[in-house]
Structures are given as structure tokens and as C-alpha cells.
Scaffold this motif. Structure first.
Motif, PDB file in Angstrom:
ATOM      1  N   LEU A 250       0.816  -1.210   0.000  1.00 20.88           N
ATOM      2  CA  LEU A 250       0.000   0.000   0.000  1.00 20.88           C
ATOM      3  C   LEU A 250       0.854   1.266   0.000  1.00 20.88           C
ATOM      4  CD1 LEU A 250      -2.883  -0.932   2.474  1.00 20.88           C
ATOM      5  CD2 LEU A 250      -3.010  -0.734  -0.021  1.00 20.88           C
ATOM      6  N   CYS A 251       2.174   1.091   0.042  1.00 24.50           N
ATOM      7  CA  CYS A 251       3.098   2.229   0.063  1.00 24.50           C
ATOM      8  C   CYS A 251       2.736   3.203   1.182  1.00 24.50           C
ATOM      9  CB  CYS A 251       3.096   2.952  -1.294  1.00 24.50           C
ATOM     10  SG  CYS A 251       3.488   1.892  -2.697  1.00 24.50           S
ATOM     11  N   ASP A 252       2.475   2.639   2.366  1.00 26.65           N
ATOM     12  CA  ASP A 252       2.006   3.443   3.492  1.00 26.65           C
ATOM     13  C   ASP A 252       2.665   2.951   4.775  1.00 26.65           C
ATOM     14  OD1 ASP A 252       0.710   4.875   5.427  1.00 26.65           O
ATOM     15  OD2 ASP A 252      -1.321   4.359   4.769  1.00 26.65           O
ATOM     16  N   ASN A 253       3.715   3.644   5.211  1.00 27.85           N
ATOM     17  CA  ASN A 253       4.442   3.242   6.415  1.00 27.85           C
ATOM     18  C   ASN A 253       3.756   3.656   7.703  1.00 27.85           C
ATOM     19  OD1 ASN A 253       6.602   1.949   5.104  1.00 27.85           O
ATOM     20  ND2 ASN A 253       7.610   3.923   4.709  1.00 27.85           N
ATOM     21  N   THR A 254       2.620   4.363   7.596  1.00 29.66           N
ATOM     22  CA  THR A 254       1.909   4.784   8.804  1.00 29.66           C
ATOM     23  C   THR A 254       0.978   3.695   9.349  1.00 29.66           C
ATOM     24  OG1 THR A 254      -0.008   5.748   7.644  1.00 29.66           O
ATOM     25  CG2 THR A 254       1.946   7.145   7.926  1.00 29.66           C
ATOM     26  N   ILE A 255       0.751   2.647   8.592  1.00 29.17           N
ATOM     27  CA  ILE A 255      -0.139   1.573   9.047  1.00 29.17           C
ATOM     28  C   ILE A 255       0.504   0.839  10.217  1.00 29.17           C
ATOM     29  CG2 ILE A 255      -1.263  -0.606   8.403  1.00 29.17           C
ATOM     30  CD1 ILE A 255      -1.369   0.463   5.525  1.00 29.17           C
ATOM     31  N   GLU A 256      -0.225   0.728  11.306  1.00 23.96           N
ATOM     32  CA  GLU A 256       0.302   0.081  12.509  1.00 23.96           C
ATOM     33  C   GLU A 256      -0.128  -1.381  12.583  1.00 23.96           C
ATOM     34  OE1 GLU A 256      -0.914   2.317  15.896  1.00 23.96           O
ATOM     35  OE2 GLU A 256       0.218   4.116  15.331  1.00 23.96           O
ATOM     36  N   ASN A 257       0.716  -2.182  13.213  1.00 21.64           N
ATOM     37  CA  ASN A 257       0.360  -3.584  13.443  1.00 21.64           C
ATOM     38  C   ASN A 257      -0.871  -3.669  14.349  1.00 21.64           C
ATOM     39  OD1 ASN A 257       2.829  -3.822  12.185  1.00 21.64           O
ATOM     40  ND2 ASN A 257       3.589  -5.414  13.562  1.00 21.64           N
ATOM     41  N   ALA A 258      -1.688  -4.684  14.126  1.00 24.55           N
ATOM     42  CA  ALA A 258      -2.839  -4.962  14.982  1.00 24.55           C
ATOM     43  C   ALA A 258      -2.962  -6.472  15.143  1.00 24.55           C
ATOM     44  CB  ALA A 258      -4.112  -4.371  14.375  1.00 24.55           C
ATOM     45  N   VAL A 259      -3.861  -6.885  15.996  1.00 24.81           N
ATOM     46  CA  VAL A 259      -4.059  -8.315  16.253  1.00 24.81           C
ATOM     47  C   VAL A 259      -4.560  -9.003  14.979  1.00 24.81           C
ATOM     48  CG1 VAL A 259      -5.394 -10.012  17.567  1.00 24.81           C
ATOM     49  CG2 VAL A 259      -4.521  -7.941  18.691  1.00 24.81           C
ATOM     50  N   VAL A 260      -3.948 -10.116  14.646  1.00 24.63           N
ATOM     51  CA  VAL A 260      -4.402 -10.961  13.537  1.00 24.63           C
ATOM     52  C   VAL A 260      -5.171 -12.129  14.143  1.00 24.63           C
ATOM     53  CG1 VAL A 260      -3.711 -12.394  11.583  1.00 24.63           C
ATOM     54  CG2 VAL A 260      -2.439 -10.286  12.099  1.00 24.63           C
ATOM     55  N   HIS A 261      -6.463 -12.195  13.869  1.00 25.98           N
ATOM     56  CA  HIS A 261      -7.312 -13.208  14.508  1.00 25.98           C
ATOM     57  C   HIS A 261      -7.215 -14.563  13.818  1.00 25.98           C
ATOM     58  CE1 HIS A 261      -9.263 -10.521  17.354  1.00 25.98           C
ATOM     59  NE2 HIS A 261      -9.352  -9.624  16.382  1.00 25.98           N
ATOM     60  N   ASP A 262      -7.156 -14.572  12.507  1.00 22.94           N
ATOM     61  CA  ASP A 262      -7.017 -15.853  11.807  1.00 22.94           C
ATOM     62  C   ASP A 262      -6.434 -15.621  10.428  1.00 22.94           C
ATOM     63  OD1 ASP A 262      -9.098 -15.428   9.795  1.00 22.94           O
ATOM     64  OD2 ASP A 262     -10.559 -15.831  11.345  1.00 22.94           O
ATOM     65  N   LYS A 263      -5.932 -16.708   9.857  1.00 21.74           N
ATOM     66  CA  LYS A 263      -5.323 -16.674   8.528  1.00 21.74           C
ATOM     67  C   LYS A 263      -5.853 -17.849   7.717  1.00 21.74           C
ATOM     68  CE  LYS A 263      -1.047 -15.350  10.879  1.00 21.74           C
ATOM     69  NZ  LYS A 263       0.376 -15.713  11.125  1.00 21.74           N
ATOM     70  N   ASP A 264      -6.323 -17.551   6.525  1.00 20.92           N
ATOM     71  CA  ASP A 264      -6.741 -18.594   5.596  1.00 20.92           C
ATOM     72  C   ASP A 264      -5.982 -18.412   4.296  1.00 20.92           C
ATOM     73  OD1 ASP A 264      -8.713 -19.830   7.229  1.00 20.92           O
ATOM     74  OD2 ASP A 264     -10.098 -18.197   6.775  1.00 20.92           O
ATOM     75  N   PHE A 265      -5.823 -19.510   3.561  1.00 19.34           N
ATOM     76  CA  PHE A 265      -5.153 -19.455   2.266  1.00 19.34           C
ATOM     77  C   PHE A 265      -6.135 -19.938   1.206  1.00 19.34           C
ATOM     78  CE2 PHE A 265      -1.854 -19.309   5.342  1.00 19.34           C
ATOM     79  CZ  PHE A 265      -0.901 -18.467   4.789  1.00 19.34           C
ATOM     80  N   VAL A 266      -6.392 -19.075   0.236  1.00 17.47           N
ATOM     81  CA  VAL A 266      -7.455 -19.301  -0.749  1.00 17.47           C
ATOM     82  C   VAL A 266      -6.830 -19.436  -2.137  1.00 17.47           C
ATOM     83  CG1 VAL A 266      -9.605 -18.420  -1.722  1.00 17.47           C
ATOM     84  CG2 VAL A 266      -8.987 -17.866   0.652  1.00 17.47           C
ATOM     85  N   PRO A 267      -6.842 -20.610  -2.748  1.00 13.38           N
ATOM     86  CA  PRO A 267      -6.313 -20.737  -4.109  1.00 13.38           C
ATOM     87  C   PRO A 267      -7.210 -20.002  -5.102  1.00 13.38           C
ATOM     88  CG  PRO A 267      -7.364 -22.783  -3.427  1.00 13.38           C
ATOM     89  CD  PRO A 267      -7.348 -21.886  -2.221  1.00 13.38           C
ATOM     90  N   MET A 268      -6.596 -19.318  -6.041  1.00 15.95           N
ATOM     91  CA  MET A 268      -7.356 -18.625  -7.087  1.00 15.95           C
ATOM     92  C   MET A 268      -7.705 -19.622  -8.187  1.00 15.95           C
ATOM     93  SD  MET A 268      -7.617 -15.360  -6.235  1.00 15.95           S
ATOM     94  CE  MET A 268      -7.866 -15.950  -4.558  1.00 15.95           C
ATOM     95  N   ARG A 269      -8.977 -19.985  -8.265  1.00 11.70           N
ATOM     96  CA  ARG A 269      -9.406 -20.946  -9.281  1.00 11.70           C
ATOM     97  C   ARG A 269     -10.867 -20.753  -9.598  1.00 11.70           C
ATOM     98  NH1 ARG A 269     -11.060 -26.158  -6.686  1.00 11.70           N
ATOM     99  NH2 ARG A 269     -11.256 -25.748  -4.461  1.00 11.70           N
ATOM    100  N   SER A 270     -11.247 -21.231 -10.763  1.00 12.46           N
ATOM    101  CA  SER A 270     -12.633 -21.193 -11.219  1.00 12.46           C
ATOM    102  C   SER A 270     -13.064 -22.613 -11.572  1.00 12.46           C
ATOM    103  CB  SER A 270     -12.783 -20.301 -12.460  1.00 12.46           C
ATOM    104  OG  SER A 270     -12.505 -18.953 -12.150  1.00 12.46           O
TER     105      SER A 270
END
Length: 392
Positions: A250-270
């Protein structure tokens, strides 16, 4: 342990947004139905899902008389398309006064559960196992299942498969009946739910370092999507890397870290399976088609299926007129293919326009020109708006 046998008109397998919406429509129309769901209500209520209700789906809920009871959230009218940190706000063009809403799929599911169970006294059987479908040509369909009380069987007229990609419904159709059409885009998304709201417009961003998006998930949370390798997993993306990549893309160094609640990995497919019916079994949503999430059309295509199928089931149950039901697959597939094309266009554009190591600088610059066209051409803007709103 008991063994029971019951009858109903429609059995719906799966209590996601499509199954619950279909059950609500049938219930309001006086058509008897039962929903079978493998997990318990509490888990259904908290299970995270992506998706925003588009304008066509808003209109559908209005026509069925349920919009005021089910839909919530701000209007969904803008997207901040960013290229290397420079944003341009795309505002969808409305001709009919039916905007989409940022009612997320999880919010909609919870509203549907409350309305269907607590208000309409609908019949949902949670925590079922061993679901088996008999869809023979010479007798009424049967669906059997087990739960803590024992074994049960329903005799019904129609079975609706709303149980997603790996459910029993499509798997019960014999080999050779369905044709599978599929395409893999070659990369995936990391989807991270974070304790940080969207402070402006929803973001779809490209940069020389790859794709990033931020979409609202309630007043205090949002979900970031980051392009990643198809083979990536949680070990490849610690929280610190997630925030470093968000700031970089995002070219934005002002964004601060926050809590990450969960992570999913989604393959790009149709994926599309056709036809979407076999005898008295009808497939809905992810059980019949999958899209890359770039165009935000997965839930909305499922709702389109539900709308067409609900009307057909009501005609078949009330009037003994099966014409619309028999034409279900041929009715919905042209619409599905339109939005497969739109989702592929969005996916190729947003990823080709980013990291040039993906497909080269020529594809990068051509994709950025396509994005420019959304702001330079009223014709392109109108067509893009129609697709975003689900009205093409």
C-alpha cells in the motif's frame, strides 16, 4: 437409540447462506422443507465467511419480503483502486436505486438463523452425520442421516445440495453425468482477519510488490487479502510479515500492526459443474461452481441460484408445474458463466497490474491501462458497475 422415518417436500443439505435463504423463501411460501447441517448452531454462527450482498441480491430479498429483516450494514457503492499507493475512488453507477450492502455473509447467516428458527419455527437438524442420498428414477428420493438420537430417513420430493465443494450432494451423482470446467490461476490469497477497521473506502490495491485488498468485516475489524504463492501456508506468513507486506504494497508506512485473529489461504481458481441437476437433486452455489474471490461474486451467484430454484420449487409444489424446475440448470448457467468471466477479468487485471515478475511488464502495463479505462470511459465504468452490482 431410535430409528425414524418422516416425509417432507424438500430436503436441503447444508445450512450456509444458500441453504438458509432457500429454506426461508420456501417457508414464507408454505412449502415444507427440512435443512440438514453437519455442525452445531453455535459453530454455524461463528464460522467466518467472505462475501458482500450485491444490489441484485438486495432486490431479491426485497421481492421476497425479507430485506428489512435480514440485511444490515452500510451501502456498498465505492472501491478505492490503488496503484503503487495512489488511490482513485470508483463509485458504482446506479440507475434503479438498489445499492449493494456491506452485509457480510456471516452477518446474513446469523440473521437467517434467527429469522428461520426463532421467528418462522423452521426445521433445521444440526450435528448430523452419515448423510446419504438415494435419488433413484423409479421412486421418491430419500435422505438418511444419523445424530445423537439414532438413525433417521426422510422421504421427499426434491433434494437441494447446498453443501459446498466437498459435500455429499454432488458426490452422490454418478460418474459421467456432470462435466467439470476448471481453471487455476497459479497463485493464492492469504486472507487475514485483523482487529483494525477500514478507515475510508474498501481497498483493492496493486503495486510492483503484488496485490493487496482491505474489506470491512464489522465496525472494528477488516480482512486483508495478500497475493501469495499457491504453496504458501501459515508458517510462511508470521504476523510481522503480514504487516510488513501490507505497508509495502500500500506504500504506506503509517499503518500500525494490529491483532491478527485468523489466517486462511485461498487458491485462485474457477470451477463449473454442468448440468446442475440430476433427477430430483439440484446443486446450488459452491456445490456447482467456484470463483476466485476477486470479484466478490461467490455468495451472490449462490443467491441467484436460490432465487431461481425457490421460484421453481414453489411452482412445482403448489401447481404441480415442473417446467421451471426442469429448466433450472439451463436457466442459471448463462448467468454463472458471465460472472465467471467477470471474476477472471478482475483476477487477471488486479494481479497482472501488480508484480511484473508474475506475467511480465507488458501484461502489467496493459492491465493498468484497463484500470485507467474504468475512470476515463463512461461506457467502461457503466459496464463495471453493472457487474459489481450483479445486474449484468
Amino acid at each position: 437409540m431410535t430409528s425414524t422415518s418422516e416425509e417432507t417436500t424438500v430436503i436441503i443439505v447444508g445450512a450456509g447462506v444458500s441453504g438458509l435463504t432457500l429454506a426461508s423463501f420456501l417457508r414464507t411460501s408454505g412449502v415444507a422443507c427440512v435443512v440438514l447441517e453437519r455442525i452445531d448452531r453455535a459453530r454455524v454462527e461463528v464460522r467466518q465467511r467472505a462475501g458482500v450482498v450485491d444490489a441484485r441480491a438486495v432486490r431479491m430479498f426485497e421481492q421476497w419480503g425479507l430485506a428489512d429483516k435480514l440485511l444490515a450494514g452500510p451501502l456498498a457503492q465505492t472501491i478505492d483502486y490503488r496503484v503503487n499507493g495512489v488511490g482513485r475512488i470508483f463509485e458504482t453507477i446506479e440507475d434503479d436505486g438498489s445499492p449493494g450492502r456491506f452485509c457480510t455473509q456471516q452477518m446474513l447467516v446469523n440473521n437467517l438463523l434467527r429469522e428461520l428458527i426463532d421467528v418462522m419455527a423452521g426445521d433445521i437438524r444440526f450435528s448430523v452425520t452419515d448423510v446419504s442420498i438415494q435419488n433413484d428414477e423409479d421412486r421418491r428420493p430419500r435422505v438418511s442421516y444419523s445424530d445423537a438420537a439414532g438413525a433417521h430417513e426422510f422421504v421427499c420430493d426434491y433434494i437441494i445440495g447446498c453443501d459446498a465443494e466437498h459435500g455429499v450432494s454432488r458426490a452422490s451423482i454418478p460418474d459421467g453425468v456432470l462435466t467439470k470446467y476448471s481453471h487455476d490461476f497459479g497463485y493464492a490469497w492469504l486472507a487475514a482477519l485483523v482487529e483494525a477497521p477500514v478507515t475510508g473506502h474498501p481497498i483493492m490495491g496493486v503495486s510492483d510488490h503484488g496485490f493487496v485488498a482491505q474489506l470491512p468485516r464489522g465496525p472494528h475489524r477488516s480482512r486483508y487479502y495478500l497475493q501469495c504463492a499457491f504453496s504458501d501456508g501459515p508458517a510462511d506468513w508470521p504476523d510481522t510479515r503480514i504487516w510488513d507486506e501490507i505497508r509495502l504494497r500500500l506504500c504506506d508506512n503509517t499503518i500500525e500492526n494490529a491483532v491478527v485473529h485468523d489466517k486462511d489461504f485461498v487458491p485462485m481458481r474457477s470451477v463449473v459443474y454442468a448440468p446442475m441437476q440430476y433427477r430430483n437433486l439440484f446443486l446450488v452455489g459452491d456445490a456447482a461452481h467456484l470463483l476466485p474471490p476477486t470479484g466478490a461474486k461467490g455468495m451472490n451467484l449462490a443467491l441467484y441460484d436460490v432465487d431461481v430454484l425457490a421460484q421453481a420449487l414453489v411452482r412445482a409444489a403448489r401447481d404441480r408445474d415442473r417446467a421451471a424446475l426442469d429448466a433450472y440448470s439451463s436457466t442459471v448457467l448463462p448467468h454463472i458463466w458471465k460472472y465467471q468471466e467477470f471474476s477472471a477479468w478482475m483476477t487477471d487485471t488486479m494481479h497482472d497490474a501488480g508484480d511484473p515478475t508474475q506475467n511480465g511488464t507488458f501484461r502489467q502495463m496493459a492491465a493498468r491501462a484497463r484500470l485507467d479505462n474504468l475512470f476515463d470511459s463512461p461506457t467502461a465504468a457503466r459496464l463495471h458497475s453493472e457487474y459489481q452490482r450483479g445486474l449484468n
